[in-house]
Design an enzyme around this catalytic site. Structure first.
Site, PDB file in Angstrom:
ATOM      1  N   HIS A   4       8.679   5.418   3.969  1.00  0.00           N
ATOM      2  CA  HIS A   4       8.077   5.709   5.273  1.00  0.00           C
ATOM      3  C   HIS A   4       8.390   4.666   6.353  1.00  0.00           C
ATOM      4  CE1 HIS A   4       4.693   8.629   6.694  1.00  0.00           C
ATOM      5  NE2 HIS A   4       5.708   8.592   7.532  1.00  0.00           N
ATOM      6  N   ASP A  40      -0.260  12.245   5.355  1.00  0.00           N
ATOM      7  CA  ASP A  40      -0.113  11.136   4.412  1.00  0.00           C
ATOM      8  C   ASP A  40      -1.380  10.962   3.586  1.00  0.00           C
ATOM      9  OD1 ASP A  40       0.617   8.540   3.308  1.00  0.00           O
ATOM     10  OD2 ASP A  40       1.872   8.258   5.078  1.00  0.00           O
ATOM     11  N   HIS A  93      -2.077   8.065   2.721  1.00  0.00           N
ATOM     12  CA  HIS A  93      -2.402   6.707   3.166  1.00  0.00           C
ATOM     13  C   HIS A  93      -2.501   6.674   4.693  1.00  0.00           C
ATOM     14  CE1 HIS A  93       0.064   6.601  -0.550  1.00  0.00           C
ATOM     15  NE2 HIS A  93      -0.895   5.787  -0.967  1.00  0.00           N
ATOM     16  N   ASP A 111      -1.150   4.015   6.440  1.00  0.00           N
ATOM     17  CA  ASP A 111       0.032   3.270   6.888  1.00  0.00           C
ATOM     18  C   ASP A 111      -0.266   2.410   8.117  1.00  0.00           C
ATOM     19  OD1 ASP A 111       1.298   4.380   4.729  1.00  0.00           O
ATOM     20  OD2 ASP A 111       2.580   5.736   5.876  1.00  0.00           O
ATOM     21  N   HIS A 148       6.439   0.165   4.150  1.00  0.00           N
ATOM     22  CA  HIS A 148       6.061   1.581   4.274  1.00  0.00           C
ATOM     23  C   HIS A 148       4.550   1.777   4.413  1.00  0.00           C
ATOM     24  CE1 HIS A 148       5.310   2.820  -0.256  1.00  0.00           C
ATOM     25  NE2 HIS A 148       4.763   1.661   0.042  1.00  0.00           N
ATOM     26  N   ASP A 173       4.875  12.572   4.916  1.00  0.00           N
ATOM     27  CA  ASP A 173       4.975  11.757   3.703  1.00  0.00           C
ATOM     28  C   ASP A 173       4.607  12.696   2.556  1.00  0.00           C
ATOM     29  OD1 ASP A 173       4.365  10.083   1.515  1.00  0.00           O
ATOM     30  OD2 ASP A 173       3.716   8.448   2.815  1.00  0.00           O
ATOM     31  N   ASP A 195       3.640  12.261  -0.272  1.00  0.00           N
ATOM     32  CA  ASP A 195       2.456  11.914  -1.075  1.00  0.00           C
ATOM     33  C   ASP A 195       1.161  12.476  -0.472  1.00  0.00           C
ATOM     34  OD1 ASP A 195       1.420   9.981   0.786  1.00  0.00           O
ATOM     35  OD2 ASP A 195       2.521   8.359  -0.196  1.00  0.00           O
ATOM     36  N   GLU A 229       9.573   9.634   1.592  1.00  0.00           N
ATOM     37  CA  GLU A 229       8.891   9.162   0.369  1.00  0.00           C
ATOM     38  C   GLU A 229       9.177   9.965  -0.894  1.00  0.00           C
ATOM     39  OE1 GLU A 229       7.053   6.381  -0.350  1.00  0.00           O
ATOM     40  OE2 GLU A 229       7.147   5.523   1.664  1.00  0.00           O
TER      41      GLU A 229
HETATM   42  N1  ARG Z   1      -1.630   1.030   1.534  1.00  0.00           N
HETATM   43  C1  ARG Z   1      -0.671   0.648   0.540  1.00  0.00           C
HETATM   44  C2  ARG Z   1       0.183  -0.506   1.051  1.00  0.00           C
HETATM   45  O1  ARG Z   1       0.008  -0.975   2.128  1.00  0.00           O
HETATM   46  C3  ARG Z   1       0.211   1.815   0.154  1.00  0.00           C
HETATM   47  C4  ARG Z   1       1.037   2.347   1.286  1.00  0.00           C
HETATM   48  C5  ARG Z   1       1.824   3.535   0.882  1.00  0.00           C
HETATM   49  N2  ARG Z   1       2.597   4.015   1.983  1.00  0.00           N
HETATM   50  C6  ARG Z   1       3.443   5.014   1.896  1.00  0.00           C
HETATM   51  N3  ARG Z   1       4.113   5.311   2.982  1.00  0.00           N
HETATM   52  N4  ARG Z   1       3.634   5.659   0.771  1.00  0.00           N
HETATM   53  O2  ARG Z   1       1.083  -0.935   0.392  1.00  0.00           O
HETATM   54 MN    MN Z   2       3.294   7.036   4.407  1.00  0.00          MN
HETATM   55 MN    MN Z   3       1.735   7.727   1.688  1.00  0.00          MN
END
Ligand code: ARG
Ligand code: MN
Ligand code: MN
Length: 296
Positions: free
Chosen positions: A97, A120, A122, A124, A137, A223, A225, A268
């Site tokens: 990402h 997402d 998350h 981010d 990411h 994303d 995920d 991702e």
């Molecule tokens: N919050 C976690 C981190 O800062 C996971 C981030 C995942 N991000 C993603 N784009 N898959 O590492």
């Molecule tokens: Mn992401």
């Molecule tokens: Mn994510």
């Protein structure tokens, strides 16, 4: 519609290999045929020449592979700007990402007032101070809002994204520092709780209004995920309890119908983990829906 596919074979923002194979796996899963099938003209397909094999370690800074991430983002930004100037729709295929740092840098240079919808698991929104992993990411939105030390405007020609025009959808794994930033800035974040409570239709109606009204249009960042890992397990940071197959398609169809979509990222997919290639196939199908594919 004329689409410029920008392939970004990059993994260094995720801390593990696999996402550099994302663009290839989407092409193998039939992306070009799907897009041609809905009348898209694919013009000037390009691949970003980004670092695949680090010469040194992740570095001792706050962001792992900072130099490589920034270099990749600058190149992506240039290609996105080029596409926009030619009147093409930029479709950025990640990569992890952190590639969206490049998309957003290019887009904010071109559009004064960009809306962003971020699908997402998350948020981010980590900064160099709050990141639990050091992985870039997990930081693109903090960078885009100018809340991290690495700012979007460190990439030439870009502007920051406005916090009022950003909507996160599907979140269910948010770090303490991110939660604080969401509260402080009043960022709109529709979590899985909101999707359960109000339904995807209501959530997307609001999201499209916030990102689309009074803006130059919407950038959509997908994303993979965000999807439930039971249907899309080929991602590096899976979180249970995600968006269903039908919810995701319906959201894409709503964005397509709005007529406000200006660009998109699909990121991702970790091909090493995507054993059944189902995540890549879902990514392709969702991209087609996003760009206007209808059931009937
Ligand atoms: N919050 C976690 C981190 O800062 C996971 C981030 C995942 N991000 C993603 N784009 N898959 O590492
Ligand atoms: Mn992401
Ligand atoms: Mn994510």
């Amino acid at each position: 519609k004329k689409v410029r596919i920008i392939r970004v074979p990059f993994w260094m923002g995720s801390g593990r290999i696999g996402t550099e194979l994302g663009p290839e796996s989407m092409i193998t899963a039939g992306l070009l045929g799907q897009l041609k099938g809905i009348g898209m003209d694919i013009v000037g397909d390009c691949e970003i020449d980004c670092c695949r094999h680090p010469s040194g370690s992740a570095g001792s800074g706050d962001i792992k592979y900072y130099t490589e991430v920034k270099d990749m983002a600058r190149k992506v930004s240039e290609q996105v700007v080029g596409a926009l100037q030619s009147g093409f729709f930029p479709l950025v295929l990640g990569g992890d990402h952190s590639v969206s740092i490049g998309s957003l840098a290019g887009l904010t240079g071109h559009y004064r007032n960009l809306g962003v919808i971020w699908f997402d698991a998350h948020a981010d929104l980590n900064t160099e101070e709050t990141t639990p992993t050091g992985n870039a990411h997990g930081m693109p939105l903090a960078i885009a809002l100018g809340r991290a030390r690495f700012k979007l405007t460190d990439i030439q020609g870009s502007n920051l994204v406005s916090k009022d025009k950003l909507v996160i959808v599907g979140a269910r794994d948010i770090d303490p520092g991110e939660r604080e930033l969401i509260r402080e800035e009043g960022i709109t974040c529709f979590t899985m709780h909101d999707i359960d409570r109000y339904g995807m239709r209501n959530v997307m109606e609001k999201a499209i209004r916030i990102a689309g009204e009074g803006t130059d249009g919407i950038h959509f960042s997908l994303d993979l995920d965000a999807l439930d890992p039971q249907i899309a397990s080929g991602v590096g940071t899976p979180v249970p309890g995600g968006i269903s197959y039908r919810e995701a398609h319906f959201a894409m169809e709503m964005i397509a119908e709005s007529g406000l979509l200006r660009s998109a990222d699909v990121v991702e997919i970790n091909a090493v983990l995507d054993n059944d290639r189902r995540t890549a196939r879902h990514a392709v199908e969702l991209t087609a829906s996003l760009l206007g594919k209808r059931i009937l």
